[in-house]
Motif scaffolding. Structure first.
Motif, mmCIF file in Angstrom:
data_model
loop_
_atom_site.group_PDB
_atom_site.id
_atom_site.type_symbol
_atom_site.label_atom_id
_atom_site.label_comp_id
_atom_site.label_asym_id
_atom_site.label_seq_id
_atom_site.Cartn_x
_atom_site.Cartn_y
_atom_site.Cartn_z
ATOM 1 N N LYS A 54 3.203 6.173 -2.804
ATOM 2 C CA LYS A 54 2.814 7.160 -1.799
ATOM 3 C C LYS A 54 3.957 8.143 -1.523
ATOM 4 C CE LYS A 54 -1.324 5.581 -0.595
ATOM 5 N NZ LYS A 54 -1.441 4.416 -1.486
ATOM 6 N N ARG B 18 0.823 -1.208 0.000
ATOM 7 C CA ARG B 18 0.000 0.000 0.000
ATOM 8 C C ARG B 18 0.859 1.261 0.000
ATOM 9 N NH1 ARG B 18 -2.791 0.769 5.971
ATOM 10 N NH2 ARG B 18 -3.519 2.687 4.961
ATOM 11 N N CYS C 162 5.366 9.064 8.158
ATOM 12 C CA CYS C 162 4.024 9.644 8.060
ATOM 13 C C CYS C 162 3.578 9.847 6.617
ATOM 14 C CB CYS C 162 3.993 10.988 8.790
ATOM 15 S SG CYS C 162 4.526 10.897 10.513
ATOM 16 N N LYS D 63 4.144 -1.886 11.784
ATOM 17 C CA LYS D 63 2.715 -1.773 12.072
ATOM 18 C C LYS D 63 2.169 -0.518 11.404
ATOM 19 C CE LYS D 63 -0.505 -1.152 15.945
ATOM 20 N NZ LYS D 63 -0.626 -1.020 17.422
ATOM 21 N N PHE D 64 0.940 -0.598 10.926
ATOM 22 C CA PHE D 64 0.266 0.580 10.381
ATOM 23 C C PHE D 64 -0.573 1.224 11.485
ATOM 24 C CE2 PHE D 64 1.072 -1.631 6.371
ATOM 25 C CZ PHE D 64 1.511 -0.582 5.580
ATOM 26 N N ILE D 65 -0.456 2.547 11.597
ATOM 27 C CA ILE D 65 -1.271 3.312 12.534
ATOM 28 C C ILE D 65 -2.252 4.132 11.709
ATOM 29 C CG2 ILE D 65 -1.282 5.100 14.315
ATOM 30 C CD1 ILE D 65 1.555 4.236 15.054
ATOM 31 N N GLU D 66 -3.519 3.868 11.894
ATOM 32 C CA GLU D 66 -4.546 4.555 11.099
ATOM 33 C C GLU D 66 -5.039 5.824 11.782
ATOM 34 O OE1 GLU D 66 -4.851 3.357 8.207
ATOM 35 O OE2 GLU D 66 -4.051 1.327 8.485
ATOM 36 N N GLU D 67 -4.922 5.888 13.108
ATOM 37 C CA GLU D 67 -5.409 7.047 13.856
ATOM 38 C C GLU D 67 -4.397 8.191 13.794
ATOM 39 O OE1 GLU D 67 -6.260 3.270 16.339
ATOM 40 O OE2 GLU D 67 -4.640 4.095 15.101
ATOM 41 N N LYS E 272 -0.222 10.590 4.140
ATOM 42 C CA LYS E 272 -1.553 11.176 4.228
ATOM 43 C C LYS E 272 -2.557 10.106 4.677
ATOM 44 C CE LYS E 272 -5.005 13.797 1.625
ATOM 45 N NZ LYS E 272 -5.355 14.399 0.302
ATOM 46 N N GLY E 273 -3.098 10.275 5.870
ATOM 47 C CA GLY E 273 -4.130 9.376 6.360
ATOM 48 C C GLY E 273 -3.661 8.212 7.200
ATOM 49 N N PHE E 274 -2.351 7.953 7.248
ATOM 50 C CA PHE E 274 -1.854 6.841 8.066
ATOM 51 C C PHE E 274 -0.357 6.994 8.312
ATOM 52 C CE2 PHE E 274 -1.111 5.487 3.741
ATOM 53 C CZ PHE E 274 0.076 4.773 3.790
ATOM 54 N N THR E 275 0.160 6.174 9.222
ATOM 55 C CA THR E 275 1.578 6.205 9.583
ATOM 56 C C THR E 275 2.105 4.775 9.654
ATOM 57 O OG1 THR E 275 1.270 8.222 10.891
ATOM 58 C CG2 THR E 275 3.245 6.917 11.350
#
Length: 243
Positions: free
Chosen positions: A39, A35, A54, A99-103, A56-59
């Motif tokens: 990007k 994904r 970082c 790990k993906f951080i969505e918040e 746009k929209g996730f980290t």
């Protein structure tokens, strides 16, 4: 395990990729790293021992764990967990947790707990220490909710500096020693950063991995202490035990 200052050095070293588009992604991570292809990296941040990429929209959160490593514009003779290619270079991570951080990061991290952060909050650290009076100080210093970024080297050196035995209980520490603990966790972390950049960190070790106390000239005790059973090096003569 890389400590907070080493992760800050990583952040500073990858700034050439800030604002750049990823042109290729590979690696043996089990998360959906594809994904990331195409990007644009908006920023690089750190929190304690976490390296944050970082978008746009996730980290993407990268934790180097015990044996993780990275290479910038070069590769190891080992499979990468995550490899990011750019038109101007590449960034490779090995043996790490991804790990993906969505918040939003502000909902995930307490920046005031990071000893390397401009938002570091010593009062909050003191309050959290007050909540764990029966905890050994060697465990308290490694608690990432209180001292994010502090690792075993910093722990051993700070306790030697403030003359506190690692098995001391937090609640038994005199107020002055507790304040010194909080202050030196930050002071030593930034000295660690400067020494690491100058490639002289180990020359400044006074306790960590050492055999003889430089103050009392007697053998250090080496023990695996606390909940994590990490190595502690300490002097029973000059490091006072508070119980």
């Amino acid at each position: 395990m890389p400590e907070g200052p080493s992760i800050v050095i990583l952040r500073e070293s990858v700034q050439l990729f800030r604002g750049k588009k990823i042109t290729g992604v590979s690696g043996n991570s089990k998360v959906d790293i594809q994904r990331l292809d195409g990007k644009k990296i908006l920023d690089f941040r750190t929190w304690g021992k976490h390296f944050l990429i970082c978008f746009k929209g996730f980290t993407v959160r990268i934790h180097l764990m015990l044996f993780g490593s990275y290479r910038i514009n070069e590769r190891k003779d080992a499979p990468a967990r995550l490899s990011l290619q750019f038109t101007n270079g590449e960034l490779n991570f090995y043996a790490c947790s991804i790990k993906f951080i969505e918040e939003p990061l502000s909902e995930v991290y307490d920046w005031g707990a990071d000893v390397m952060s401009d938002q570091w909050d010593p009062r909050a650290a003191m309050k959290r220490l007050a909540d764990i009076p029966d905890t050994m100080v060697c465990d308290a210093l490694l608690d990432q909710h209180i001292f994010a970024g502090v690792g075993n080297i910093i722990k051993n050196e700070v306790l030697f500096r403030i003359k506190v035995h690692p098995e001391s209980r937090v609640g038994a520490l005199p107020a002055a020693r507790k304040k010194a603990l909080v202050k030196q966790a930050v002071v030593y972390s930034f000295e660690f950063l400067a020494w690491k950049k100058a490639f002289v960190l180990k020359k400044h070790f006074l306790a960590h991995t050492k055999k003889i106390c430089p103050r009392d000239h007697i053998p250090f005790i080496k023990k695996h202490l606390g909940k994590t059973h990490r190595r502690s090096f300490f002097c029973t003569e000059c490091q006072e035990l508070f119980q």
